[in-house]
Motif scaffolding. Structure first.
Motif, mmCIF file in Angstrom:
data_model
loop_
_atom_site.group_PDB
_atom_site.id
_atom_site.type_symbol
_atom_site.label_atom_id
_atom_site.label_comp_id
_atom_site.label_asym_id
_atom_site.label_seq_id
_atom_site.Cartn_x
_atom_site.Cartn_y
_atom_site.Cartn_z
ATOM 1 N N VAL A 30 0.791 -1.121 0.008
ATOM 2 C CA VAL A 30 0.008 0.000 0.066
ATOM 3 C C VAL A 30 0.976 1.310 -0.018
ATOM 4 C CG1 VAL A 30 -2.145 -1.103 1.051
ATOM 5 C CG2 VAL A 30 -0.222 -0.131 2.433
ATOM 6 N N VAL A 31 2.125 0.962 0.175
ATOM 7 C CA VAL A 31 3.006 2.316 0.233
ATOM 8 C C VAL A 31 3.614 2.494 -1.195
ATOM 9 C CG1 VAL A 31 3.789 2.055 2.550
ATOM 10 C CG2 VAL A 31 4.833 0.823 0.744
ATOM 11 N N ASP A 32 3.206 1.602 -2.249
ATOM 12 C CA ASP A 32 3.708 1.768 -3.551
ATOM 13 C C ASP A 32 2.505 2.480 -4.276
ATOM 14 O OD1 ASP A 32 4.212 1.170 -6.096
ATOM 15 O OD2 ASP A 32 5.218 -0.385 -5.878
ATOM 16 N N LYS A 33 2.562 3.773 -4.886
ATOM 17 C CA LYS A 33 1.570 4.113 -5.502
ATOM 18 C C LYS A 33 1.190 3.633 -6.747
ATOM 19 C CE LYS A 33 -0.350 8.759 -7.137
ATOM 20 N NZ LYS A 33 -0.708 8.282 -8.332
ATOM 21 N N LYS A 34 2.181 3.234 -7.399
ATOM 22 C CA LYS A 34 1.801 2.466 -8.774
ATOM 23 C C LYS A 34 1.075 1.263 -8.473
ATOM 24 C CE LYS A 34 6.195 3.933 -11.392
ATOM 25 N NZ LYS A 34 6.963 3.598 -11.996
ATOM 26 N N TRP A 35 1.327 0.527 -7.516
ATOM 27 C CA TRP A 35 0.518 -0.710 -7.005
ATOM 28 C C TRP A 35 -0.809 -0.303 -7.002
ATOM 29 C CZ3 TRP A 35 -2.065 -2.617 -2.808
ATOM 30 C CH2 TRP A 35 -2.474 -4.130 -3.031
ATOM 31 N N LEU A 36 -1.143 0.681 -6.101
ATOM 32 C CA LEU A 36 -2.315 1.111 -5.254
ATOM 33 C C LEU A 36 -3.180 1.504 -6.993
ATOM 34 C CD1 LEU A 36 -1.666 3.207 -2.462
ATOM 35 C CD2 LEU A 36 -2.725 0.964 -2.618
ATOM 36 N N ASP A 37 -2.471 2.378 -7.855
ATOM 37 C CA ASP A 37 -3.221 2.743 -8.868
ATOM 38 C C ASP A 37 -3.594 1.537 -9.822
ATOM 39 O OD1 ASP A 37 -2.970 5.246 -8.338
ATOM 40 O OD2 ASP A 37 -1.096 5.624 -9.672
ATOM 41 N N CYS A 38 -2.702 0.585 -10.110
ATOM 42 C CA CYS A 38 -3.007 -0.911 -10.751
ATOM 43 C C CYS A 38 -4.121 -1.388 -10.113
ATOM 44 C CB CYS A 38 -1.767 -1.761 -10.721
ATOM 45 S SG CYS A 38 -2.005 -3.282 -11.619
ATOM 46 N N ILE A 39 -4.214 -1.646 -8.726
ATOM 47 C CA ILE A 39 -5.437 -2.329 -8.091
ATOM 48 C C ILE A 39 -6.583 -1.561 -8.469
ATOM 49 C CG2 ILE A 39 -6.298 -2.939 -5.958
ATOM 50 C CD1 ILE A 39 -4.239 -4.846 -7.185
ATOM 51 N N ASP A 40 -6.551 -0.248 -8.256
ATOM 52 C CA ASP A 40 -7.873 0.618 -8.618
ATOM 53 C C ASP A 40 -8.441 0.510 -9.909
ATOM 54 O OD1 ASP A 40 -8.139 1.275 -5.701
ATOM 55 O OD2 ASP A 40 -7.040 3.306 -5.843
ATOM 56 N N GLU A 41 -7.407 0.583 -10.743
ATOM 57 C CA GLU A 41 -7.425 0.416 -12.216
ATOM 58 C C GLU A 41 -8.410 -0.984 -12.503
ATOM 59 O OE1 GLU A 41 -5.853 1.238 -16.739
ATOM 60 O OE2 GLU A 41 -4.748 1.724 -14.889
ATOM 61 N N ILE A 42 -7.908 -1.976 -11.925
ATOM 62 C CA ILE A 42 -8.569 -3.546 -12.026
ATOM 63 C C ILE A 42 -9.892 -3.336 -11.578
ATOM 64 C CG2 ILE A 42 -8.279 -5.642 -11.482
ATOM 65 C CD1 ILE A 42 -5.503 -5.611 -11.369
ATOM 66 N N ASN A 43 -9.935 -2.661 -10.577
ATOM 67 C CA ASN A 43 -11.376 -2.509 -9.834
ATOM 68 C C ASN A 43 -12.468 -1.975 -10.455
ATOM 69 O OD1 ASN A 43 -12.682 -3.735 -7.583
ATOM 70 N ND2 ASN A 43 -12.766 -1.772 -6.558
ATOM 71 N N LEU A 44 -11.819 -0.941 -11.584
ATOM 72 C CA LEU A 44 -12.652 0.049 -12.386
ATOM 73 C C LEU A 44 -13.257 -0.866 -13.721
ATOM 74 C CD1 LEU A 44 -10.737 3.258 -12.125
ATOM 75 C CD2 LEU A 44 -13.173 2.886 -11.131
ATOM 76 N N ILE A 45 -12.696 -2.007 -14.014
ATOM 77 C CA ILE A 45 -13.167 -2.605 -15.285
ATOM 78 C C ILE A 45 -14.646 -3.181 -14.897
ATOM 79 C CG2 ILE A 45 -12.978 -4.936 -16.373
ATOM 80 C CD1 ILE A 45 -9.855 -4.644 -15.943
ATOM 81 N N ASP A 46 -15.482 -2.995 -15.932
ATOM 82 C CA ASP A 46 -16.761 -3.211 -15.819
ATOM 83 C C ASP A 46 -17.180 -4.457 -14.862
ATOM 84 O OD1 ASP A 46 -17.649 -1.004 -16.820
ATOM 85 O OD2 ASP A 46 -17.701 -1.808 -18.917
ATOM 86 N N ASN A 47 -16.866 -5.774 -15.168
ATOM 87 C CA ASN A 47 -17.208 -6.845 -14.627
ATOM 88 C C ASN A 47 -16.374 -7.510 -13.690
ATOM 89 O OD1 ASN A 47 -15.457 -7.540 -16.750
ATOM 90 N ND2 ASN A 47 -16.667 -9.371 -17.281
ATOM 91 N N VAL A 48 -15.331 -6.617 -13.351
ATOM 92 C CA VAL A 48 -14.381 -7.428 -12.262
ATOM 93 C C VAL A 48 -14.624 -6.586 -10.978
ATOM 94 C CG1 VAL A 48 -12.047 -7.630 -11.772
ATOM 95 C CG2 VAL A 48 -12.530 -7.775 -14.200
ATOM 96 N N GLU A 49 -14.278 -7.308 -9.987
ATOM 97 C CA GLU A 49 -14.548 -7.078 -8.633
ATOM 98 C C GLU A 49 -13.136 -7.452 -7.724
ATOM 99 O OE1 GLU A 49 -17.282 -8.168 -4.790
ATOM 100 O OE2 GLU A 49 -18.205 -7.313 -6.472
ATOM 101 N N VAL A 50 -12.633 -6.559 -6.949
ATOM 102 C CA VAL A 50 -11.145 -6.903 -6.181
ATOM 103 C C VAL A 50 -11.480 -7.054 -4.962
ATOM 104 C CG1 VAL A 50 -8.661 -6.175 -5.841
ATOM 105 C CG2 VAL A 50 -9.679 -5.691 -8.155
ATOM 106 N N ALA A 51 -10.960 -8.286 -4.411
ATOM 107 C CA ALA A 51 -11.094 -8.409 -3.000
ATOM 108 C C ALA A 51 -10.165 -8.839 -2.256
ATOM 109 C CB ALA A 51 -12.235 -9.712 -2.670
ATOM 110 N N TYR A 52 -10.021 -8.556 -0.803
ATOM 111 C CA TYR A 52 -8.412 -8.630 -0.086
ATOM 112 C C TYR A 52 -9.018 -9.833 0.675
ATOM 113 C CZ TYR A 52 -5.292 -7.754 3.687
ATOM 114 O OH TYR A 52 -4.012 -7.780 4.411
#
Length: 234
Positions: free
Chosen positions: A112-134
């Motif tokens: 979570v300290v890596d902005k590129k990683w956070l941006d990547c996860i959030d971009e995946i979560n924005l894909i229409d039919n994709v949901e990201v879970a922890y």
């Protein structure tokens, strides 16, 4: 009970890391969980590199058994490069699925300290039919659940567990969690604010428990207790 496109109240095949299990699930319930190792060369369906049978998941998507809901346990997505590989793969193939739940591992909290990683996860979560879970920490949640049952009101285990979930929710746009029923249900249910998350649960093996779980409004995918004898042979 189920809504495949919005990922609500679905019962899925656990650990479908062989083509035959993916095929059977596709032809019956249309939903399965599989472990994925994202690599630039290959996207492999395997629980670990040691158990790799060279089942390239892309090949399944070239078959007639598409439009499933798939819970992807993304084994190596903690690293930014692997996350970007997953992002590109999902952009290419997401339309092949009814919906996708992408589970990121517990250790991802270190990223979570890596902005590129956070941006990547959030971009995946924005894909229409994709949901990201922890993936909720199983070891810590088991300890917290035990403390709750023992009426330990000052449990450090619970404090650390809830702090980790708070960190993830504040750092990302995620509103879904995955957890082991036996280890975590007590600790997750004990925290009122976690009802705002969608719950994806595995290791349920009691019909009475199942019937109670599906009455909740925030249940995503349920995986029944895994058969330890499941074969990874293709």
């Amino acid at each position: 009970l189920s809504d495949a496109s919005k990922i609500y109240n679905l019962v899925c095949q656990h650990r479908a890391n062989s083509f035959i299990l993916q095929y059977k699930a596709s032809q019956s319930i249309g939903c399965f969980e599989t472990d994925i190792i994202f690599d630039k060369e290959k996207t492999i369906s395997a629980h670990s590199k040691e158990l790799n049978t060279n089942l390239v998941f892309d090949k399944f998507l070239k078959s007639d058994y598409q439009k499933n809901t798939v819970w992807i346990d993304a084994k190596n997505i903690k690293k930014t490069n692997n996350c970007l590989t997953a992002l590109n793969w999902l952009k290419k193939y997401h339309s092949k699925f009814k919906s996708v739940l992408l589970e990121i591992p517990t250790i991802s909290i270190e990223s979570v300290v890596d902005k590129k990683w956070l941006d990547c996860i959030d971009e995946i979560n924005l894909i229409d039919n994709v949901e990201v879970a922890y993936y909720v920490d199983t070891h810590l949640s088991r300890k917290c659940s035990s403390d709750i049952k023992s009426k330990n009101l000052t449990s450090k285990n619970c404090e650390n567990l809830y702090k980790s979930l708070d960190t993830i929710s504040k750092s990302t746009s995620l509103k879904s969690i995955t957890f082991d029923y036996d280890a975590a249900f007590e600790s997750i249910s004990n925290k009122k604010s976690l009802e705002n998350f969608k719950w994806h649960i595995w290791n349920i093996n009691d019909p009475q428990v199942f019937s109670e779980i599906v009455k909740k409004n925030n249940i995503g995918i349920i995986l029944l207790k895994n058969n330890k004898n499941l074969s990874n042979l293709n």
